[in-house]
Design an enzyme around this catalytic site. Structure first.
Site, PDB file in Angstrom:
ATOM      1  N   THR A 126      -2.456 -10.486  -6.683  1.00  0.00           N
ATOM      2  CA  THR A 126      -3.627 -10.337  -5.809  1.00  0.00           C
ATOM      3  C   THR A 126      -4.876 -10.136  -6.659  1.00  0.00           C
ATOM      4  O   THR A 126      -5.921 -10.753  -6.403  1.00  0.00           O
ATOM      5  CB  THR A 126      -3.437  -9.153  -4.839  1.00  0.00           C
ATOM      6  OG1 THR A 126      -2.214  -9.343  -4.126  1.00  0.00           O
ATOM      7  CG2 THR A 126      -4.579  -9.064  -3.845  1.00  0.00           C
TER       8      THR A 126
ATOM      9  N   ASP B   3       2.301  -3.824   1.441  1.00  0.00           N
ATOM     10  CA  ASP B   3       0.892  -3.684   1.814  1.00  0.00           C
ATOM     11  C   ASP B   3       0.516  -2.233   1.536  1.00  0.00           C
ATOM     12  O   ASP B   3       1.311  -1.486   0.935  1.00  0.00           O
ATOM     13  CB  ASP B   3       0.708  -4.043   3.303  1.00  0.00           C
ATOM     14  CG  ASP B   3      -0.722  -4.424   3.642  1.00  0.00           C
ATOM     15  OD1 ASP B   3      -1.066  -5.608   3.534  1.00  0.00           O
ATOM     16  OD2 ASP B   3      -1.519  -3.527   4.004  1.00  0.00           O
TER      17      ASP B   3
ATOM     18  N   LYS C  17       1.958  -9.291  10.852  1.00  0.00           N
ATOM     19  CA  LYS C  17       1.728  -8.022  10.153  1.00  0.00           C
ATOM     20  C   LYS C  17       2.558  -6.945  10.835  1.00  0.00           C
ATOM     21  O   LYS C  17       2.868  -7.049  12.022  1.00  0.00           O
ATOM     22  CB  LYS C  17       0.247  -7.630  10.228  1.00  0.00           C
ATOM     23  CG  LYS C  17      -0.217  -6.720   9.108  1.00  0.00           C
ATOM     24  CD  LYS C  17      -0.688  -7.516   7.878  1.00  0.00           C
ATOM     25  CE  LYS C  17      -1.186  -6.630   6.773  1.00  0.00           C
ATOM     26  NZ  LYS C  17      -1.780  -7.410   5.668  1.00  0.00           N
TER      27      LYS C  17
ATOM     28  N   ALA D 170      -9.812  -6.224   0.009  1.00  0.00           N
ATOM     29  CA  ALA D 170      -9.554  -5.454   1.238  1.00  0.00           C
ATOM     30  C   ALA D 170      -9.442  -6.404   2.431  1.00  0.00           C
ATOM     31  O   ALA D 170     -10.216  -7.353   2.544  1.00  0.00           O
ATOM     32  CB  ALA D 170     -10.674  -4.451   1.473  1.00  0.00           C
ATOM     33  N   ASN D 171      -8.477  -6.164   3.285  1.00  0.00           N
ATOM     34  CA  ASN D 171      -8.287  -7.001   4.478  1.00  0.00           C
ATOM     35  C   ASN D 171      -9.283  -6.596   5.561  1.00  0.00           C
ATOM     36  O   ASN D 171      -9.608  -5.427   5.698  1.00  0.00           O
ATOM     37  CB  ASN D 171      -6.876  -6.833   5.049  1.00  0.00           C
ATOM     38  CG  ASN D 171      -5.792  -7.434   4.154  1.00  0.00           C
ATOM     39  OD1 ASN D 171      -4.635  -7.114   4.288  1.00  0.00           O
ATOM     40  ND2 ASN D 171      -6.159  -8.293   3.235  1.00  0.00           N
TER      41      ASN D 171
ATOM     42  N   ARG E 150       2.099  -2.292   6.616  1.00  0.00           N
ATOM     43  CA  ARG E 150       1.114  -1.251   6.305  1.00  0.00           C
ATOM     44  C   ARG E 150       1.581   0.082   6.868  1.00  0.00           C
ATOM     45  O   ARG E 150       1.934   0.169   8.035  1.00  0.00           O
ATOM     46  CB  ARG E 150      -0.224  -1.672   6.920  1.00  0.00           C
ATOM     47  CG  ARG E 150      -1.356  -0.754   6.589  1.00  0.00           C
ATOM     48  CD  ARG E 150      -2.690  -1.410   6.868  1.00  0.00           C
ATOM     49  NE  ARG E 150      -2.973  -2.496   5.922  1.00  0.00           N
ATOM     50  CZ  ARG E 150      -4.184  -2.990   5.698  1.00  0.00           C
ATOM     51  NH1 ARG E 150      -5.207  -2.530   6.371  1.00  0.00           N
ATOM     52  NH2 ARG E 150      -4.363  -3.945   4.817  1.00  0.00           N
TER      53      ARG E 150
ATOM     54  N   SER F 211       3.142  -7.261  -5.773  1.00  0.00           N
ATOM     55  CA  SER F 211       2.218  -8.381  -5.590  1.00  0.00           C
ATOM     56  C   SER F 211       0.792  -8.046  -6.023  1.00  0.00           C
ATOM     57  O   SER F 211      -0.081  -8.907  -6.009  1.00  0.00           O
ATOM     58  CB  SER F 211       2.230  -8.812  -4.115  1.00  0.00           C
ATOM     59  OG  SER F 211       1.782  -7.757  -3.287  1.00  0.00           O
TER      60      SER F 211
ATOM     61  N   LYS G  51      -5.327 -16.814   6.269  1.00  0.00           N
ATOM     62  CA  LYS G  51      -5.077 -16.667   4.835  1.00  0.00           C
ATOM     63  C   LYS G  51      -4.025 -17.675   4.358  1.00  0.00           C
ATOM     64  O   LYS G  51      -4.198 -18.344   3.346  1.00  0.00           O
ATOM     65  CB  LYS G  51      -4.595 -15.233   4.545  1.00  0.00           C
ATOM     66  CG  LYS G  51      -4.624 -14.849   3.086  1.00  0.00           C
ATOM     67  CD  LYS G  51      -3.898 -13.542   2.807  1.00  0.00           C
ATOM     68  CE  LYS G  51      -4.653 -12.315   3.260  1.00  0.00           C
ATOM     69  NZ  LYS G  51      -4.113 -11.064   2.644  1.00  0.00           N
TER      70      LYS G  51
ATOM     71  N   ALA H  77     -10.626  -1.183  -0.825  1.00  0.00           N
ATOM     72  CA  ALA H  77      -9.983  -0.073  -0.116  1.00  0.00           C
ATOM     73  C   ALA H  77      -9.621  -0.569   1.286  1.00  0.00           C
ATOM     74  O   ALA H  77      -9.472  -1.761   1.493  1.00  0.00           O
ATOM     75  CB  ALA H  77     -10.928   1.121  -0.066  1.00  0.00           C
TER      76      ALA H  77
HETATM   77  N1  PHE Z   1      -0.385  -7.344   1.462  1.00  0.00           N
HETATM   78  C1  PHE Z   1      -0.109  -8.745   1.416  1.00  0.00           C
HETATM   79  C2  PHE Z   1      -1.215  -9.499   2.131  1.00  0.00           C
HETATM   80  O1  PHE Z   1      -1.873  -8.980   3.005  1.00  0.00           O
HETATM   81  C3  PHE Z   1       1.152  -8.963   2.115  1.00  0.00           C
HETATM   82  C4  PHE Z   1       2.200  -9.738   1.434  1.00  0.00           C
HETATM   83  C5  PHE Z   1       2.312  -9.885   0.091  1.00  0.00           C
HETATM   84  C6  PHE Z   1       3.091 -10.334   2.229  1.00  0.00           C
HETATM   85  C7  PHE Z   1       3.293 -10.623  -0.456  1.00  0.00           C
HETATM   86  C8  PHE Z   1       4.107 -11.078   1.708  1.00  0.00           C
HETATM   87  C9  PHE Z   1       4.199 -11.220   0.352  1.00  0.00           C
HETATM   88  O2  PHE Z   1      -1.464 -10.645   1.833  1.00  0.00           O
END
Ligand code: PHE
Length: 337
Positions: free
Chosen positions: A140, A104, A66, A248-249, A30, A136, A54, A226
């Site tokens: 997602t 990210d 992370k 959103a995380n 990030r 990704s 996760k 967001a």
């Molecule tokens: N942003 C993704 C997540 O939080 C991070 C990610 C994606 C990491 C793909 C590795 C591969 O899940």
């Protein structure tokens, strides 16, 4: 946990490895500004912990980690961005394979290509043209839609999405894919983003743009797409949505917020479940060597996990958060796929 001031870039970088019990830690990089470095460190720790859950819920042989690069301006210029990525790659290399990064907020496949090269392979989601699984965000978004369909079915007793009033907070890389798809399926979608330049695209896709705080408006479904920390105790008490599910995380500022939402009859799908499509796609394509066709059902399975969690919570009278933690613990001890 490593916190360094990059010797090339001068930018503060923090990498947290929360767990390697199930396998190497996985989690995105990030890039964003923080008020102070301490805030960035607190954030990376929370984000890494969430990644462990996760990965476990997604049935992957990975733990959580992370990386945060605590600046946004410093990486605007291409030359300086390279210096920052070199600094990050040095930290990742020093962790000896315990941490695998990915894209990210603020980072993209082109960055992953550089990190992959500098670390000898410790980054997911390089561009497809370079042999990676690419952006990704699409995966997602598919995962969010699978989670949303299952949750709508559970809460409203029907899988039909047409006619639902949906608020999508954030019209960024994942938010826009989810919002556009929901509008195409007949939902009345309202969206908003701090970046006003996204308004024209949203309106062209048939969405209603709002500069208001969507958390206070009435929706059947609210999709946080967001940055995290949206739902504080206070906001949870005034929120007017029936169901909250989005990518959103770390959506809750504190664990207790889950109980507040639960008491008010608002169903909250934990973000650790809803946002897993990206890592599932990256791991299936790049590590397990699966095709796109073989990967899709793995992403869709997020819906089954959501149903399991919401049913478990209902049956035991707990929050979806508690049910998700419980399921994560059980999946961690089961033999992962
Ligand atoms: N942003 C993704 C997540 O939080 C991070 C990610 C994606 C990491 C793909 C590795 C591969 O899940």
């Amino acid at each position: 946990m490593r916190v360094v001031r990059g010797r090339r870039s001068g930018v503060v970088i923090a990498v947290a490895v929360h767990s390697t019990q199930a396998g190497p830690a996985i989690g995105g990089c990030r890039i964003k500004p923080y008020p102070g470095w301490r805030d960035g460190v607190d954030d990376v720790v929370r984000l890494a912990r969430a990644m462990t859950e996760k990965a476990a819920l997604a049935g992957l042989r990975h733990g959580g980690g992370k990386a945060v690069i605590m600046d946004a301006d410093a990486v605007l210029d291409e030359r300086h961005r390279l210096l920052v990525l070199e600094d990050l790659a040095e930290v990742i290399t020093s962790l000896d394979g315990a941490y695998l990064t990915g894209p990210d907020i603020g980072s993209a496949p082109a960055d992953m290509e550089i990190i992959h090269r500098l670390t000898g392979g410790l980054a997911f989601c390089r561009p497809e043209s370079s042999g990676g699984s690419g952006n990704s965000s699409i995966a997602t978004a598919h995962g969010v839609l699978a989670a949303l369909e299952a949750a709508v079915d559970h809460v409203f007793g029907t899988g039909a999405l047409a006619g639902l009033r949906v608020g999508v907070i954030g019209y960024g890389s994942v938010g826009r894919l989810v919002a556009d798809e929901l509008a195409a399926r007949g939902c009345a979608v309202t969206t908003g983003d701090l970046d006003e330049s996204r308004r024209a695209t949203a309106e062209a896709a048939g969405l209603t743009w709002s500069a208001e705080d969507l958390l206070g408006e009435e929706f059947d479904v609210l999709v946080p797409a967001a940055v995290g920390g949206l739902l504080s105790e206070e906001r949870a008490r005034t929120c007017r949505a029936g169901l909250i599910v989005g990518p959103a995380n770390n959506q809750l500022t504190h664990d207790d917020v889950a109980s507040t939402l639960h008491e008010r009859g608002i169903t909250w799908v934990p973000d650790v479940v809803a946002s897993a499509g990206g890592i599932i796609h990256a791991v299936c394509r790049e590590e397990l060597g699966l095709t796109e066709e073989e990967t899709t059902p793995r992403i869709r399975a997020i819906g089954t996990t959501v149903t399991e969690i919401l049913t478990g919570a209902r049956d035991s009278g707990t929050t979806p958060q508690a049910a998700a933690r419980d399921l994560a613990a059980r999946r961690r001890t089961a033999v992962p796929a």
